[in-house]
Design an enzyme around this catalytic site. Structure first.
Site, PDB file in Angstrom:
ATOM      1  N   GLU A   1     -12.071   8.427  22.834  1.00  0.00           N
ATOM      2  CA  GLU A   1     -11.999   9.651  22.026  1.00  0.00           C
ATOM      3  C   GLU A   1     -11.318   9.403  20.677  1.00  0.00           C
ATOM      4  OE1 GLU A   1     -11.365  12.704  25.765  1.00  0.00           O
ATOM      5  OE2 GLU A   1      -9.681  11.536  25.054  1.00  0.00           O
TER       6      GLU A   1
ATOM      7  N   LYS B   1      -5.921   9.858  16.313  1.00  0.00           N
ATOM      8  CA  LYS B   1      -5.596   8.938  17.410  1.00  0.00           C
ATOM      9  C   LYS B   1      -6.889   8.428  18.009  1.00  0.00           C
ATOM     10  CE  LYS B   1      -3.793  10.283  21.598  1.00  0.00           C
ATOM     11  NZ  LYS B   1      -2.725  10.595  22.570  1.00  0.00           N
TER      12      LYS B   1
ATOM     13  N   GLN C   1       2.097   7.808  33.294  1.00  0.00           N
ATOM     14  CA  GLN C   1       2.705   8.987  32.653  1.00  0.00           C
ATOM     15  C   GLN C   1       3.903   9.530  33.434  1.00  0.00           C
ATOM     16  OE1 GLN C   1       1.212   9.748  29.686  1.00  0.00           O
ATOM     17  NE2 GLN C   1      -0.280   8.161  30.218  1.00  0.00           N
TER      18      GLN C   1
ATOM     19  N   THR D   1      -2.876  12.931  37.884  1.00  0.00           N
ATOM     20  CA  THR D   1      -3.676  11.907  38.552  1.00  0.00           C
ATOM     21  C   THR D   1      -4.806  11.447  37.627  1.00  0.00           C
ATOM     22  OG1 THR D   1      -5.226  13.492  39.528  1.00  0.00           O
ATOM     23  CG2 THR D   1      -3.225  13.004  40.782  1.00  0.00           C
TER      24      THR D   1
ATOM     25  N   VAL E   1      -1.951  18.063  34.082  1.00  0.00           N
ATOM     26  CA  VAL E   1      -2.077  17.102  32.979  1.00  0.00           C
ATOM     27  C   VAL E   1      -3.313  16.200  33.120  1.00  0.00           C
ATOM     28  CG1 VAL E   1      -0.879  15.192  31.809  1.00  0.00           C
ATOM     29  CG2 VAL E   1       0.438  17.110  32.693  1.00  0.00           C
ATOM     30  N   GLY E   2      -3.720  15.924  34.348  1.00  0.00           N
ATOM     31  CA  GLY E   2      -4.737  14.891  34.561  1.00  0.00           C
ATOM     32  C   GLY E   2      -6.187  15.341  34.431  1.00  0.00           C
ATOM     33  N   GLY E   3      -6.445  16.628  34.480  1.00  0.00           N
ATOM     34  CA  GLY E   3      -7.825  17.124  34.316  1.00  0.00           C
ATOM     35  C   GLY E   3      -8.080  17.311  32.834  1.00  0.00           C
ATOM     36  N   ASP E   4      -8.735  16.334  32.199  1.00  0.00           N
ATOM     37  CA  ASP E   4      -8.792  16.364  30.731  1.00  0.00           C
ATOM     38  C   ASP E   4     -10.124  15.883  30.179  1.00  0.00           C
ATOM     39  OD1 ASP E   4      -8.522  13.734  31.397  1.00  0.00           O
ATOM     40  OD2 ASP E   4      -6.751  13.329  30.194  1.00  0.00           O
TER      41      ASP E   4
ATOM     42  N   LYS F   1     -13.899  16.076  35.091  1.00  0.00           N
ATOM     43  CA  LYS F   1     -12.652  15.461  35.593  1.00  0.00           C
ATOM     44  C   LYS F   1     -11.582  16.543  35.671  1.00  0.00           C
ATOM     45  CE  LYS F   1      -9.467  11.678  34.265  1.00  0.00           C
ATOM     46  NZ  LYS F   1      -8.497  12.129  33.250  1.00  0.00           N
TER      47      LYS F   1
END
Ligand SMILES: NC(=O)c1ccc[n+]([C@@H]2O[C@H](COP(=O)([O-])OP(=O)(O)OC[C@H]3O[C@@H](n4cnc5c(N)ncnc54)[C@H](O)[C@@H]3O)[C@@H](O)[C@H]2O)c1
Length: 350
Positions: free
Chosen positions: A56, A69, A140, A202, A225-228, A232
């Site tokens: 990304e 980034k 993380q 996760t 935090v992990g579903g991004d 997912k």
């Protein structure tokens, strides 16, 4: 000259200042920038998906500074001895386009993600929260644990990972913090028992259900935090349906967040509105709140802005020639003719 921050320089700097101090400072930078929400040229990040992961680009700018980034997400990378998430980024001067800073951002992403989680939890978690479940104990996780311990008063951590070695690593890495009790639990459900806050962090490229509705008690704050990424996710849809949901930048979160499971009409609140006092965060003790974090370019802008200030004070990184500095700026060709290195001009002022 452009400032350059590599992994060795940043690790040394973090060890000297401490991760908790920097994450605390970063929350301040994040809040300052979230309060200037309307001043930024924002867009959802540009993602190149493959079967195994995503790469990304995350750009953002105000009228003075531009940042981007480069970041990936490849959950199977650890099998090849590579991190799941790797990143670097640039901060540039909008007035000239001159790149001011080129920095490693893998470590910085962990710091800024944890700082963003804490920033949201300050407004969303029940006051007096002391225990947190931490599901997913990879790269993380220590940063999340320490940010919540140092800034939100979390003293009890209940951890779970499908890889027991990851949980043992987390516990060992946090052994220097005697006020933070770390318990490894046999299941995610047991980790969530009695927790005031549940952090899911996760990595699995599928519509996972790390957290089901029966694992969530009234009053809990969920830091997801992990579903991004499209396809997912971590939360069962029923968890979202029973919660008040907060996001970073709604157009991006609709595509990438756990809320991709919900119809576009389902109401969510962007965090900047809460920070600016336009809309409330948590309003009731028994409410379930979700921060559906995906990571937004503004957070990397804030982190790069902070690092650049340290670099300008000579505390971090080094300077290098990323861009030619020419006696005659129309004579790029002179670089090919010179026998001696072309004399460098004074540092570009910002
Ligand atoms: N929202 C953001 O701003 C942001 C920022 C950085 C990373 N992330 C995401 O956070 C996640 C974690 O990143 P990381 O760098 O720690 O990755 P990592 O690969 O180092 O750790 C992920 C951990 O999750 C565990 N795991 C996978 N499936 C699980 C399950 N069903 N139950 C419990 N544990 C499980 C793995 O065993 C691993 O230890 C990734 O999905 C990443 O994309 C989000």
């Amino acid at each position: 000259m452009t400032h350059f921050i590599d992994v060795a320089s940043l690790s040394h700097f973090i060890r000297r200042r401490s991760a908790t101090e920097l994450m605390s400072k970063l929350v301040g930078y994040l809040e300052q920038d979230y309060l200037r929400w309307g001043e930024f040229d924002k867009s959802a990040r540009l993602a190149a998906h493959s079967e195994v992961g995503v790469i990304e680009l995350m750009p953002i700018a105000d009228d003075k500074l531009y940042s981007f980034k480069y970041v990936n997400g490849h959950p199977n990378n650890p099998q090849q001895l590579l991190p799941t998430v790797m990143a670097f980024g640039v901060l540039a001067d909008v007035g000239t386009g001159y790149p001011l800073l080129l920095s490693e951002l893998t470590l910085v992403t962990a710091l800024r993600t944890a700082a963003t989680s804490v920033m949201a939890a300050k407004y969303l978690a029940r006051p007096g929260s002391t225990s947190m479940a931490l599901i997913g104990n990879g790269s993380q996780s220590e940063f999340q644990a320490l940010a919540f311990h140092s800034q939100l008063g979390i003293t009890e951590l209940r951890c779970f990972d499908v890889d027991p070695a990851a949980s043992e690593k987390l516990k060992a890495n946090l052994s220097g913090y005697p006020d933070l009790k770390v318990e490894i639990c046999p299941s995610a459900a047991e980790a969530c028992e009695g927790a005031d806050i549940i952090t899911t962090v996760t990595a699995d490229k599928r519509l996972a259900t790390i957290l089901t509705a029966d694992m969530v008690s009234p009053g809990v704050h969920i830091n997801a935090v992990g579903g991004d990424c499209p396809g997912k996710t971590e939360l069962e849809r029923a968890v979202l349906e029973q919660s008040e949901i907060f996001v970073e930048y709604e157009p991006q979160s609709r595509i990438e967040g756990d809320i991709q499971q919900l119809p576009a009409s389902h109401q969510v609140t962007e965090m900047w509105r809460v920070i600016a006092g336009e809309q409330p965060g948590r309003t009731e003790e028994q409410q379930i709140t979700v921060f559906d974090s995906v990571g937004f370019a503004l957070e990397d802008y804030s982190a790069l802005r902070m690092l650049h200030e340290y670099a300008c004070q000579g505390e971090l990184g080094s300077d290098f020639n990323l861009i030619p500095q020419l006696d005659n700026p129309k004579n790029l060709f002179q670089l090919l003719l010179a026998n001696e290195p072309v004399q460098q001009k004074a540092k570009v002022a910002v």
